[in-house]
Design an enzyme around this catalytic site. Structure first.
Site, PDB file in Angstrom:
ATOM      1  N   PRO A 137      15.250 -26.503  27.028  1.00 19.25           N
ATOM      2  CA  PRO A 137      16.312 -25.529  26.661  1.00 19.25           C
ATOM      3  C   PRO A 137      16.307 -24.353  27.498  1.00 19.25           C
ATOM      4  O   PRO A 137      15.434 -23.830  27.913  1.00 19.25           O
ATOM      5  CB  PRO A 137      16.417 -25.083  25.316  1.00 19.25           C
ATOM      6  CG  PRO A 137      14.953 -25.354  24.843  1.00 19.25           C
ATOM      7  CD  PRO A 137      14.621 -26.661  25.692  1.00 19.25           C
ATOM      8  N   ASN A 138      17.589 -23.892  28.096  1.00 21.37           N
ATOM      9  CA  ASN A 138      17.947 -22.631  28.726  1.00 21.37           C
ATOM     10  C   ASN A 138      17.291 -22.533  30.366  1.00 21.37           C
ATOM     11  O   ASN A 138      17.618 -21.846  31.085  1.00 21.37           O
ATOM     12  CB  ASN A 138      17.257 -21.600  28.106  1.00 21.37           C
ATOM     13  CG  ASN A 138      17.990 -21.239  26.522  1.00 21.37           C
ATOM     14  OD1 ASN A 138      19.202 -21.102  26.534  1.00 21.37           O
ATOM     15  ND2 ASN A 138      17.120 -21.238  25.657  1.00 21.37           N
ATOM     16  N   ARG A 183      18.355 -15.578  34.378  1.00 23.38           N
ATOM     17  CA  ARG A 183      17.886 -15.503  33.264  1.00 23.38           C
ATOM     18  C   ARG A 183      16.452 -14.810  33.337  1.00 23.38           C
ATOM     19  O   ARG A 183      15.463 -15.219  33.906  1.00 23.38           O
ATOM     20  CB  ARG A 183      17.621 -16.775  32.369  1.00 23.38           C
ATOM     21  CG  ARG A 183      16.851 -16.896  31.292  1.00 23.38           C
ATOM     22  CD  ARG A 183      16.578 -18.266  31.006  1.00 23.38           C
ATOM     23  NE  ARG A 183      15.850 -18.223  29.651  1.00 23.38           N
ATOM     24  CZ  ARG A 183      14.680 -18.880  29.247  1.00 23.38           C
ATOM     25  NH1 ARG A 183      14.380 -20.003  30.074  1.00 23.38           N
ATOM     26  NH2 ARG A 183      14.121 -19.091  28.220  1.00 23.38           N
ATOM     27  N   TYR A 219      11.053 -15.120  34.957  1.00 24.98           N
ATOM     28  CA  TYR A 219      11.092 -16.472  35.394  1.00 24.98           C
ATOM     29  C   TYR A 219      11.537 -16.661  36.816  1.00 24.98           C
ATOM     30  O   TYR A 219      11.470 -17.646  37.373  1.00 24.98           O
ATOM     31  CB  TYR A 219      12.131 -17.251  34.397  1.00 24.98           C
ATOM     32  CG  TYR A 219      11.729 -17.142  33.094  1.00 24.98           C
ATOM     33  CD1 TYR A 219      10.595 -17.918  32.463  1.00 24.98           C
ATOM     34  CD2 TYR A 219      12.515 -16.874  32.045  1.00 24.98           C
ATOM     35  CE1 TYR A 219      10.260 -17.730  31.294  1.00 24.98           C
ATOM     36  CE2 TYR A 219      12.269 -16.584  30.702  1.00 24.98           C
ATOM     37  CZ  TYR A 219      11.082 -17.267  30.516  1.00 24.98           C
ATOM     38  OH  TYR A 219      10.657 -17.315  29.153  1.00 24.98           O
ATOM     39  N   ASN A 255       8.254 -29.342  31.116  1.00 24.19           N
ATOM     40  CA  ASN A 255       8.272 -27.791  30.608  1.00 24.19           C
ATOM     41  C   ASN A 255       9.302 -27.844  29.442  1.00 24.19           C
ATOM     42  O   ASN A 255      10.420 -27.781  29.741  1.00 24.19           O
ATOM     43  CB  ASN A 255       8.966 -26.906  31.764  1.00 24.19           C
ATOM     44  CG  ASN A 255       8.965 -25.562  31.447  1.00 24.19           C
ATOM     45  OD1 ASN A 255       8.667 -25.203  30.261  1.00 24.19           O
ATOM     46  ND2 ASN A 255       9.455 -24.760  32.319  1.00 24.19           N
ATOM     47  N   ALA A 271      11.163 -23.526  25.033  1.00 27.76           N
ATOM     48  CA  ALA A 271      10.986 -22.804  23.691  1.00 27.76           C
ATOM     49  C   ALA A 271      10.538 -23.881  22.814  1.00 27.76           C
ATOM     50  O   ALA A 271       9.786 -23.473  21.831  1.00 27.76           O
ATOM     51  CB  ALA A 271      12.331 -22.001  23.207  1.00 27.76           C
ATOM     52  N   HIS A 311       6.600 -23.999  21.413  1.00 24.13           N
ATOM     53  CA  HIS A 311       6.111 -23.419  20.324  1.00 24.13           C
ATOM     54  C   HIS A 311       6.587 -23.649  18.896  1.00 24.13           C
ATOM     55  O   HIS A 311       6.052 -23.128  17.988  1.00 24.13           O
ATOM     56  CB  HIS A 311       6.435 -21.812  20.494  1.00 24.13           C
ATOM     57  CG  HIS A 311       6.342 -21.416  22.054  1.00 24.13           C
ATOM     58  ND1 HIS A 311       5.288 -21.295  22.784  1.00 24.13           N
ATOM     59  CD2 HIS A 311       7.391 -20.915  23.126  1.00 24.13           C
ATOM     60  CE1 HIS A 311       5.273 -20.922  23.933  1.00 24.13           C
ATOM     61  NE2 HIS A 311       6.710 -20.798  24.231  1.00 24.13           N
ATOM     62  N   ASP A 334       4.720 -35.149  18.797  1.00 22.54           N
ATOM     63  CA  ASP A 334       4.541 -36.794  18.561  1.00 22.54           C
ATOM     64  C   ASP A 334       5.181 -37.695  19.484  1.00 22.54           C
ATOM     65  O   ASP A 334       4.290 -38.614  19.799  1.00 22.54           O
ATOM     66  CB  ASP A 334       5.322 -37.094  17.055  1.00 22.54           C
ATOM     67  CG  ASP A 334       4.487 -36.485  15.938  1.00 22.54           C
ATOM     68  OD1 ASP A 334       3.464 -35.894  15.957  1.00 22.54           O
ATOM     69  OD2 ASP A 334       5.260 -36.324  15.033  1.00 22.54           O
ATOM     70  N   GLU A 387       1.816 -30.510  31.261  1.00 22.00           N
ATOM     71  CA  GLU A 387       2.700 -29.534  30.688  1.00 22.00           C
ATOM     72  C   GLU A 387       2.767 -28.416  31.722  1.00 22.00           C
ATOM     73  O   GLU A 387       1.606 -28.031  32.138  1.00 22.00           O
ATOM     74  CB  GLU A 387       2.435 -29.222  29.205  1.00 22.00           C
ATOM     75  CG  GLU A 387       3.507 -28.098  28.871  1.00 22.00           C
ATOM     76  CD  GLU A 387       3.109 -27.526  27.351  1.00 22.00           C
ATOM     77  OE1 GLU A 387       3.024 -28.552  26.585  1.00 22.00           O
ATOM     78  OE2 GLU A 387       3.017 -26.476  26.861  1.00 22.00           O
ATOM     79  N   HIS A 446       4.727 -24.243  32.918  1.00 19.61           N
ATOM     80  CA  HIS A 446       5.508 -23.243  32.525  1.00 19.61           C
ATOM     81  C   HIS A 446       5.746 -22.509  33.786  1.00 19.61           C
ATOM     82  O   HIS A 446       4.439 -22.315  34.396  1.00 19.61           O
ATOM     83  CB  HIS A 446       4.979 -22.588  31.320  1.00 19.61           C
ATOM     84  CG  HIS A 446       4.792 -23.490  30.051  1.00 19.61           C
ATOM     85  ND1 HIS A 446       5.927 -23.594  29.457  1.00 19.61           N
ATOM     86  CD2 HIS A 446       3.964 -24.014  29.418  1.00 19.61           C
ATOM     87  CE1 HIS A 446       5.790 -24.154  28.398  1.00 19.61           C
ATOM     88  NE2 HIS A 446       4.153 -24.656  28.453  1.00 19.61           N
ATOM     89  N   SER A 461       5.889 -19.309  33.554  1.00 20.77           N
ATOM     90  CA  SER A 461       5.388 -17.791  33.035  1.00 20.77           C
ATOM     91  C   SER A 461       4.025 -18.441  32.506  1.00 20.77           C
ATOM     92  O   SER A 461       3.722 -19.278  32.060  1.00 20.77           O
ATOM     93  CB  SER A 461       6.202 -16.868  32.194  1.00 20.77           C
ATOM     94  OG  SER A 461       6.193 -17.714  31.056  1.00 20.77           O
ATOM     95  N   ARG A 469       1.756 -13.227  27.159  1.00 21.35           N
ATOM     96  CA  ARG A 469       3.152 -12.951  26.642  1.00 21.35           C
ATOM     97  C   ARG A 469       3.260 -12.508  25.058  1.00 21.35           C
ATOM     98  O   ARG A 469       2.140 -12.218  24.684  1.00 21.35           O
ATOM     99  CB  ARG A 469       4.326 -14.069  27.026  1.00 21.35           C
ATOM    100  CG  ARG A 469       4.198 -14.203  28.510  1.00 21.35           C
ATOM    101  CD  ARG A 469       5.507 -15.060  28.905  1.00 21.35           C
ATOM    102  NE  ARG A 469       6.560 -14.529  28.290  1.00 21.35           N
ATOM    103  CZ  ARG A 469       7.953 -14.947  28.365  1.00 21.35           C
ATOM    104  NH1 ARG A 469       7.873 -16.287  28.870  1.00 21.35           N
ATOM    105  NH2 ARG A 469       9.171 -14.589  27.920  1.00 21.35           N
ATOM    106  N   ARG A 492       4.435 -16.826  21.574  1.00 11.51           N
ATOM    107  CA  ARG A 492       4.371 -17.849  22.787  1.00 11.51           C
ATOM    108  C   ARG A 492       2.920 -18.195  23.147  1.00 11.51           C
ATOM    109  O   ARG A 492       2.875 -19.280  24.142  1.00 11.51           O
ATOM    110  CB  ARG A 492       5.109 -17.217  23.935  1.00 11.51           C
ATOM    111  CG  ARG A 492       6.273 -17.030  23.932  1.00 11.51           C
ATOM    112  CD  ARG A 492       6.997 -16.445  25.299  1.00 11.51           C
ATOM    113  NE  ARG A 492       8.261 -15.667  25.150  1.00 11.51           N
ATOM    114  CZ  ARG A 492       9.677 -16.349  24.967  1.00 11.51           C
ATOM    115  NH1 ARG A 492       9.606 -17.463  25.093  1.00 11.51           N
ATOM    116  NH2 ARG A 492      10.586 -15.411  24.670  1.00 11.51           N
TER     117      ARG A 492
END
Ligand code: DQA
Length: 145
Positions: free
Chosen positions: A10-11, A18, A23, A74, A77, A80, A87, A98, A100, A102, A107, A111
């Site tokens: 998301p986002n 943003r 980012y 990625n 949010a 977390h 699962d 995985e 990211h 940042s 942070r 996070r």
């Protein structure tokens, strides 16, 4: 030709507009284009996917065992919070990484815990858009070994 999918949570569709101090100024389309170039060099066919919806992300993770040689995610949010995504990652028996933009460990406290990374082979974070390219480097070594 090996096939991978990069899944964005998301986002991340808002990248570039943003919190660019965190980012970066690159849009997700620019990151996608860089990933396509890198995958072409590595002889990897790329599917690049973004969703703001947890269920859609889980459905794409479920596709991996039958349709791809590896997965880069990625989870944004959901990293977390989502035991459901953890699962689904645990159900995948292909290389999984995985990433990211940042450095989540430098942070806010909330996070610093990645629930989803417990379901992957390794984690790359903190290199901006380059985290994606490093993820492709890492997964190509796993899928072409
Ligand atoms: C992120 C880090 C997450 O904490 C955040 O919620 C994001 C982006 C990153 O790529 O740095 O949306 O996954």
């Amino acid at each position: 030709m090996k096939k991978i999918i990069i899944i964005n949570g998301p986002n991340l569709n808002l990248l570039g507009n943003r919190e660019d101090d965190i980012y970066g100024k690159e849009s997700l389309d620019k990151i996608k284009a860089d990933c396509e170039k890198k995958c072409h060099e590595k002889k990897i066919e790329l599917t690049f996917f973004q969703s703001n919806n947890e269920g859609e992300i889980i459905d794409r993770i479920h596709d991996v065992n039958d349709n791809y040689d590896g997965l880069i995610i990625n989870p944004a949010a959901f990293t977390h919070s989502s035991i459901a995504i953890l699962d689904s990652l645990r159900a995948i028996n292909k290389p999984k990484i995985e990433i990211h933009l940042s450095n989540i460990y430098a942070r806010e406290e909330y996070r610093k815990k990645s629930i989803t990374s417990e379901g992957v082979d390794g984690l790359i974070c903190g290199f901006g858009g380059n985290s994606y390219l490093l993820g492709i480097e890492a997964i190509s070594k796993l899928i072409y070994k």
